[in-house]
Design an enzyme around this catalytic site. Structure first.
Site: not given
Length: 124
Positions: A118, A121
């Site tokens: 991600c 993230c």
């Protein structure tokens, strides 16, 4: 086993069955596996994993099903491997340790959910 129950055999080690084996939460070191997977197989039930085992008897299969119907079967989760060491400043929680570390802890716990693929993230 009642008439609505389906037994599925998966040829472990067969490239064409890898997707089904993954869905059924079969570990790569297993030669033979017994699983009951419900829903989309984020979790299921399993006999204890024994990577040296190559066969189950009919009696063992029936006993496993009976354990499951009584709520006594081993519940498994789709999970990364449990870290070999977990003594750093941040504790790594995976599917198989979530209940123990987070839900059943007597400590206050803050959980950050992180996906390595991600982009957001990665910026954290």
């Amino acid at each position: 086993i009642d008439s609505s129950t389906r037994l599925v055999t998966i040829p472990l080690g067969d490239k064409s069955a890898e997707g089904l084996a993954t869905t059924m939460l079969v570990q790569s070191n297993e030669k033979v596996a017994l699983r009951i997977a419900l829903g989309r197989a984020k979790w299921g039930y399993s006999k204890e994993v024994d990577s040296s085992r190559t066969v189950y008897t009919a009696e063992e299969i029936v006993n496993f099903y009976t354990q499951w119907t009584k709520g006594e079967a081993n519940k498994i989760y789709k999970s990364q491997e449990i870290p070999a060491t977990n003594d750093g400043p941040v504790t790594v929680v995976v599917g198989n340790t979530f209940n123990e570390i987070v839900l059943e802890s007597d400590k206050d716990v803050f959980v950050e959910f992180y996906a390595p693929w991600c982009g957001h993230c990665k910026k954290l």
